[in-house]
Every structure is written in C-alpha cells, then in structure tokens.
Design a protein around this motif. Structure first.
Motif, mmCIF file in Angstrom:
data_model
loop_
_atom_site.group_PDB
_atom_site.id
_atom_site.type_symbol
_atom_site.label_atom_id
_atom_site.label_comp_id
_atom_site.label_asym_id
_atom_site.label_seq_id
_atom_site.Cartn_x
_atom_site.Cartn_y
_atom_site.Cartn_z
ATOM 1 N N GLY A 81 -14.180 98.377 19.501
ATOM 2 C CA GLY A 81 -14.774 98.454 18.179
ATOM 3 C C GLY A 81 -13.853 97.878 17.115
ATOM 4 N N THR A 82 -14.323 97.845 15.873
ATOM 5 C CA THR A 82 -13.560 97.248 14.784
ATOM 6 C C THR A 82 -13.446 98.216 13.601
ATOM 7 O OG1 THR A 82 -15.535 96.223 13.816
ATOM 8 C CG2 THR A 82 -14.270 94.907 15.385
ATOM 9 N N VAL A 83 -12.322 98.087 12.893
ATOM 10 C CA VAL A 83 -12.064 98.861 11.684
ATOM 11 C C VAL A 83 -11.777 97.872 10.563
ATOM 12 C CG1 VAL A 83 -10.634 100.625 10.578
ATOM 13 C CG2 VAL A 83 -11.066 100.723 13.051
ATOM 14 N N THR A 84 -12.552 97.960 9.485
ATOM 15 C CA THR A 84 -12.405 97.028 8.372
ATOM 16 C C THR A 84 -12.111 97.802 7.092
ATOM 17 O OG1 THR A 84 -14.030 95.559 9.402
ATOM 18 C CG2 THR A 84 -13.512 95.160 7.079
ATOM 19 N N VAL A 85 -11.071 97.374 6.366
ATOM 20 C CA VAL A 85 -10.722 97.968 5.081
ATOM 21 C C VAL A 85 -10.744 96.871 4.031
ATOM 22 C CG1 VAL A 85 -8.953 99.154 3.718
ATOM 23 C CG2 VAL A 85 -9.321 99.786 6.118
ATOM 24 N N GLU A 86 -11.636 97.010 3.073
ATOM 25 C CA GLU A 86 -11.818 96.020 2.012
ATOM 26 C C GLU A 86 -11.973 94.595 2.580
ATOM 27 O OE1 GLU A 86 -8.675 96.999 -1.077
ATOM 28 O OE2 GLU A 86 -10.575 97.157 -2.163
ATOM 29 N N GLY A 87 -12.775 94.502 3.635
ATOM 30 C CA GLY A 87 -13.090 93.215 4.225
ATOM 31 C C GLY A 87 -12.070 92.683 5.212
ATOM 32 N N THR A 88 -10.955 93.401 5.405
ATOM 33 C CA THR A 88 -9.924 92.963 6.340
ATOM 34 C C THR A 88 -10.023 93.738 7.640
ATOM 35 O OG1 THR A 88 -8.391 92.378 4.563
ATOM 36 C CG2 THR A 88 -7.438 92.738 6.731
ATOM 37 N N ASP A 89 -10.151 93.031 8.744
ATOM 38 C CA ASP A 89 -10.200 93.652 10.062
ATOM 39 C C ASP A 89 -8.785 94.085 10.436
ATOM 40 O OD1 ASP A 89 -10.446 94.370 12.716
ATOM 41 O OD2 ASP A 89 -11.275 92.464 13.390
ATOM 42 N N LEU A 90 -8.548 95.391 10.537
ATOM 43 C CA LEU A 90 -7.201 95.870 10.843
ATOM 44 C C LEU A 90 -6.729 95.373 12.204
ATOM 45 C CD1 LEU A 90 -7.144 99.568 9.543
ATOM 46 C CD2 LEU A 90 -6.597 97.447 8.343
ATOM 47 N N GLY A 91 -7.673 95.122 13.112
ATOM 48 C CA GLY A 91 -7.308 94.622 14.427
ATOM 49 C C GLY A 91 -6.730 93.218 14.405
ATOM 50 N N SER A 92 -6.994 92.478 13.320
ATOM 51 C CA SER A 92 -6.463 91.116 13.200
ATOM 52 C C SER A 92 -5.049 91.099 12.651
ATOM 53 C CB SER A 92 -7.372 90.284 12.286
ATOM 54 O OG SER A 92 -7.289 90.736 10.944
ATOM 55 N N LEU A 93 -4.559 92.259 12.242
ATOM 56 C CA LEU A 93 -3.221 92.360 11.672
ATOM 57 C C LEU A 93 -2.237 92.879 12.711
ATOM 58 C CD1 LEU A 93 -4.119 94.126 8.291
ATOM 59 C CD2 LEU A 93 -3.878 91.662 8.704
ATOM 60 N N GLY A 94 -1.015 92.437 12.621
ATOM 61 C CA GLY A 94 0.035 93.006 13.445
ATOM 62 C C GLY A 94 0.499 94.325 12.856
ATOM 63 N N GLN A 95 1.504 94.922 13.479
ATOM 64 C CA GLN A 95 2.011 96.202 13.004
ATOM 65 C C GLN A 95 2.520 96.093 11.573
ATOM 66 O OE1 GLN A 95 4.849 97.968 15.675
ATOM 67 N NE2 GLN A 95 5.299 99.682 14.314
ATOM 68 N N ALA A 96 3.211 94.993 11.267
ATOM 69 C CA ALA A 96 3.741 94.809 9.909
ATOM 70 C C ALA A 96 2.609 94.662 8.894
ATOM 71 C CB ALA A 96 4.657 93.591 9.859
ATOM 72 N N GLY A 97 1.546 93.977 9.275
ATOM 73 C CA GLY A 97 0.411 93.789 8.381
ATOM 74 C C GLY A 97 -0.308 95.092 8.096
ATOM 75 N N ARG A 98 -0.460 95.927 9.124
ATOM 76 C CA ARG A 98 -1.102 97.221 8.915
ATOM 77 C C ARG A 98 -0.234 98.128 8.044
ATOM 78 N NH1 ARG A 98 -2.404 96.389 14.349
ATOM 79 N NH2 ARG A 98 -0.774 97.813 15.073
ATOM 80 N N ALA A 99 1.099 98.053 8.239
ATOM 81 C CA ALA A 99 2.003 98.849 7.406
ATOM 82 C C ALA A 99 1.892 98.420 5.944
ATOM 83 C CB ALA A 99 3.443 98.697 7.897
ATOM 84 N N ARG A 100 1.748 97.132 5.718
ATOM 85 C CA ARG A 100 1.607 96.653 4.341
ATOM 86 C C ARG A 100 0.291 97.128 3.728
ATOM 87 N NH1 ARG A 100 -0.019 92.789 0.780
ATOM 88 N NH2 ARG A 100 1.567 92.162 -0.728
ATOM 89 N N MET A 101 -0.772 97.159 4.523
ATOM 90 C CA MET A 101 -2.053 97.676 4.031
ATOM 91 C C MET A 101 -1.901 99.130 3.597
ATOM 92 S SD MET A 101 -4.809 95.640 4.038
ATOM 93 C CE MET A 101 -6.239 96.669 4.376
ATOM 94 N N ARG A 102 -1.124 99.910 4.362
ATOM 95 C CA ARG A 102 -0.936 101.312 4.011
ATOM 96 C C ARG A 102 -0.107 101.460 2.736
ATOM 97 N NH1 ARG A 102 -0.346 101.680 9.636
ATOM 98 N NH2 ARG A 102 1.910 101.762 9.491
#
Length: 240
Positions: free
Chosen positions: A63-84
């Motif tokens: 499945g997919t998780v999207t926050v403000e149009g960004t697919d969290l699965g397309s981000l690496g660990q650093a990208g997800r940390a920046r989103m947080r």
C-alpha cells in the motif's frame, strides 16, 4: 480538496511464518485540512501502527502513504525524517522531551536540525509556546515542569513552523482529566487553524473532540461514521 494524509490499501505484517502478525489489513484512511480524526479500537487493533506508518516512523508491507501529495515510500530514511521535521508533528503519550534542553530548545530543535539559524528557530519556538499558553516557561527544563506543561511543550514542538499534519498517540494518557481536556482543546484549535489531525484514543469523551471517528478491530476499519455506539464497537467480539 485533496487530503493532507492518505493511506491507500495499507497492510503491515510483522514477522513471518508461525510468528506472522498482520497489524493492518488493507486499510484506506484519510485526513483533510481543518479536520481532527479520532482513531479508536481495542488493544491490538492496529491504532498505533496506523499512526507510526502515517508519520513515516514505519513503512507499510503493502500500500501507499501520501502526505501533502508526497508518497512517503518514494523517500529514503533521510527524506522521511525531513518530512517529520517540516510537515508532520508527532505528539507522544510519554512526551519524549530531551531532559537537558529547555522548553524553547526542545521546540526549536527540529527547526535547527533542518538548517534554520538558532535565532530564527528560537523565535519560532517562542511563538509555538505562546500558542499553547506557556511562553513563560521557555527557559525551564522538563524536570521542572508538571506533566501537563511537558505535554504542552511536546505539542508546541509538534506544531512549530508550518506543520500541516499533527499525529497524537494517546496524548492524555499520563495526565489528569482536567489537564487532558486542555491538551485536547489545543489539538482542536490547531486543526481549526488549518492543520489535519489524527488522534489515537481509547476514551469516547476524548473522541468527542473529533470531527470523525474511525474504529479499528484486528487491523481493519469496522466503522468510520461514528454512528454505531462506541461501547459496542470497542467491546463486541469480531464476526466469524
């Protein structure tokens, strides 16, 4: 209007073989700007798993998780940390403040980690502390504050800057009822100001602050209208 948070057919499996546990089973879920959604269900229903996946602290098996149009699965660990640090605020039951930092320093930390100057980060932190009503405690350390004051600092940290999604995991669990109501009032006000909020709770009176209630059981959504009696949805045996 597109939702701030969207989960599409999300499944989360822990372990394998005989030890396999399906925490979530194909859940679809969304939260829009200005909306506070309460997530309820018995212990083991998948509430906290849903929240950790929504916040990018864990990844779905499918499945997919999207926050403000960004697919969290397309981000690496650093990208997800920046989103947080920039878009997602997380409020924990246990506060998770750094004991060696003052209230203002705890709130400013995500901004500084994202490269903002110490002066601008502190200004944003003071504004967030003002929003939650404890600007006068800016230079106090967590151990010198009550539980309610610490949770207010945690909320300020979760909303500092332009956070559009606020996730709260049983944020009143360690507080007395009066202080808990104040915390929920703060979350409600932040959503009324335009953020999307998701509140995990086991208390019907806390869920009453939400615009919509989603009930989970055994990793699936069993009701999301809030129309069925809360006690029945929490206590009834799953259908066979």
């Amino acid at each position: 209007m597109s939702p701030v948070l969207r989960l599409d057919a999300v499944t989360r499996v822990h372990g394998s073989g005989e030890t396999e546990v399906q925490a979530l089973r194909g859940i679809s879920f969304s939260a829009h700007a200005g909306e506070l959604v309460a997530v309820m269900g018995p212990s083991g229903s998948g509430k906290s798993t849903l929240l950790t996946i929504a916040g990018g602290l864990d990844s779905p098996t499918a499945g997919t998780v999207t926050v403000e149009g960004t697919d969290l699965g397309s981000l690496g660990q650093a990208g997800r940390a920046r989103m947080r640090r920039t878009s997602i605020g997380y409020v924990f039951q246990g506060f998770n403040l750094v004991p060696a930092l003052t209230a203002a320093e705890n709130v400013a930390l995500p901004r500084e980690l994202d490269g903002e100057s110490a002066r601008r980060a502190r200004a944003a932190a003071l504004a967030a502390l003002e929003e939650v009503g404890i600007a006068d405690l800016a230079d106090r350390f967590p151990d010198d504050m009550s539980g309610g004051q610490q949770q207010r600092v945690a909320i300020a940290r979760a909303v500092v800057g332009s956070r559009r999604l606020v996730l709260a995991d049983e944020p009143t669990g360690a507080l007395d009822s009066e202080t808990g109501e104040e915390v929920l009032r703060l979350l409600r006000a932040r959503c009324d100001a335009g953020a999307a909020g998701v509140l995990v709770t086991h208390e019907a009176r806390h869920a009453a602050w939400a615009d919509r209630v989603v009930f989970l059981r055994d990793g699936v959504v069993v009701d999301e209208s809030g129309s069925a009696p809360v006690e029945r949805l929490l206590d009834e045996e799953p259908a066979l």
